[in-house]
Scaffold this motif. Structure first.
Motif, PDB file in Angstrom:
ATOM      1  N   THR A  84      -3.857  -7.923   7.891  1.00  0.00           N
ATOM      2  CA  THR A  84      -2.933  -7.044   7.179  1.00  0.00           C
ATOM      3  C   THR A  84      -1.794  -7.880   6.615  1.00  0.00           C
ATOM      4  O   THR A  84      -1.127  -8.608   7.355  1.00  0.00           O
ATOM      5  N   ILE A  85      -1.580  -7.778   5.312  1.00  0.00           N
ATOM      6  CA  ILE A  85      -0.440  -8.439   4.682  1.00  0.00           C
ATOM      7  C   ILE A  85       0.652  -7.391   4.576  1.00  0.00           C
ATOM      8  O   ILE A  85       0.445  -6.310   4.022  1.00  0.00           O
ATOM      9  N   LYS A 139      -8.493  -3.661   0.651  1.00  0.00           N
ATOM     10  CA  LYS A 139      -7.808  -2.399   0.370  1.00  0.00           C
ATOM     11  C   LYS A 139      -6.358  -2.668  -0.002  1.00  0.00           C
ATOM     12  O   LYS A 139      -5.716  -3.550   0.557  1.00  0.00           O
ATOM     13  N   ILE A 140      -5.868  -1.893  -0.984  1.00  0.00           N
ATOM     14  CA  ILE A 140      -4.452  -1.916  -1.354  1.00  0.00           C
ATOM     15  C   ILE A 140      -3.862  -0.638  -0.790  1.00  0.00           C
ATOM     16  O   ILE A 140      -4.302   0.468  -1.127  1.00  0.00           O
ATOM     17  N   LEU A 141      -2.870  -0.771   0.093  1.00  0.00           N
ATOM     18  CA  LEU A 141      -2.375   0.349   0.878  1.00  0.00           C
ATOM     19  C   LEU A 141      -1.180   1.078   0.266  1.00  0.00           C
ATOM     20  O   LEU A 141      -0.760   2.102   0.788  1.00  0.00           O
ATOM     21  N   VAL A 142      -0.627   0.547  -0.830  1.00  0.00           N
ATOM     22  CA  VAL A 142       0.570   1.128  -1.441  1.00  0.00           C
ATOM     23  C   VAL A 142       0.312   1.369  -2.918  1.00  0.00           C
ATOM     24  O   VAL A 142      -0.309   0.549  -3.584  1.00  0.00           O
ATOM     25  N   LEU A 154       0.749  -3.700   3.253  1.00  0.00           N
ATOM     26  CA  LEU A 154       0.536  -3.606   1.813  1.00  0.00           C
ATOM     27  C   LEU A 154      -0.935  -3.782   1.449  1.00  0.00           C
ATOM     28  O   LEU A 154      -1.462  -3.078   0.581  1.00  0.00           O
ATOM     29  N   PHE A 155      -1.602  -4.752   2.088  1.00  0.00           N
ATOM     30  CA  PHE A 155      -2.977  -5.099   1.746  1.00  0.00           C
ATOM     31  C   PHE A 155      -3.777  -5.365   3.015  1.00  0.00           C
ATOM     32  O   PHE A 155      -3.227  -5.840   4.015  1.00  0.00           O
TER      33      PHE A 155
END
Length: 160
Positions: A84-85, A139-142, A154-155
């Motif tokens: 997770t970034i 996945k892009i979370l935002v 965020l990613f």
């Protein structure tokens, strides 16, 4: 040119009604600071931006979900090897360098250490967020132009 006396009086009335303790206005040849003796009422306005930093409740809320649904444990196993970034600061998340410009990254893109992933705008400063890992964006979370908190995921990246 500065402000005339009427504008200053209006500003003083506005400041006293708003509950703000201090307002400073500075132009090229003019500077005014208005302070009140009121108890701080909106000074804690920075606390809500810090309080929601409690992104761990989001993470905690996400952790029990796999236990609650039968399909989720498989997803949890797939996510176990993902990195997770997270956002290094509070600000506004942007996927591209500007409106109409291509996104820095998309789902499925391969990234390397140092690749620019997004921009987080904080106090009118645009900070490029670089990857600290190499891998593939899963996945892009935002969503673009959404506010983000410190340490908010965020990613999701599948490491190489």
């Amino acid at each position: 040119m500065g402000m005339d006396i009427k504008q200053i009086q209006d500003l003083i009335k506005f400041v006293s009604k708003s509950g703000v303790n201090e307002v400073s206005i500075e132009e090229q040849d003019f500077k005014i600071t208005i302070k009140t003796n009121q108890e701080p009422t909106y000074v804690t306005a920075t606390v809500p931006t810090v309080a929601p930093v409690a992104a761990p409740p989001v993470a905690q809320a996400a952790a029990p979900a796999p236990v609650a649904t039968p399909a989720a444990p498989a997803a949890a196993n797939n996510d176990a090897n993902l990195i997770t970034i997270k956002s290094p600061m509070i600000g506004t998340f942007y996927r591209s360098a500007g409106p109409g410009k291509p996104s820095f990254i998309n789902v499925g893109d391969d990234i390397n250490t140092g690749s620019v992933l997004c921009i987080v705008e904080a106090m009118k400063l645009f900070n490029e967020i670089e990857s600290e890992v190499s891998g593939k964006i899963v996945k892009i979370l935002v969503d673009d132009a959404q506010p983000v908190e410190f340490d908010q995921p965020l990613f999701l990246v599948e490491p190489k």
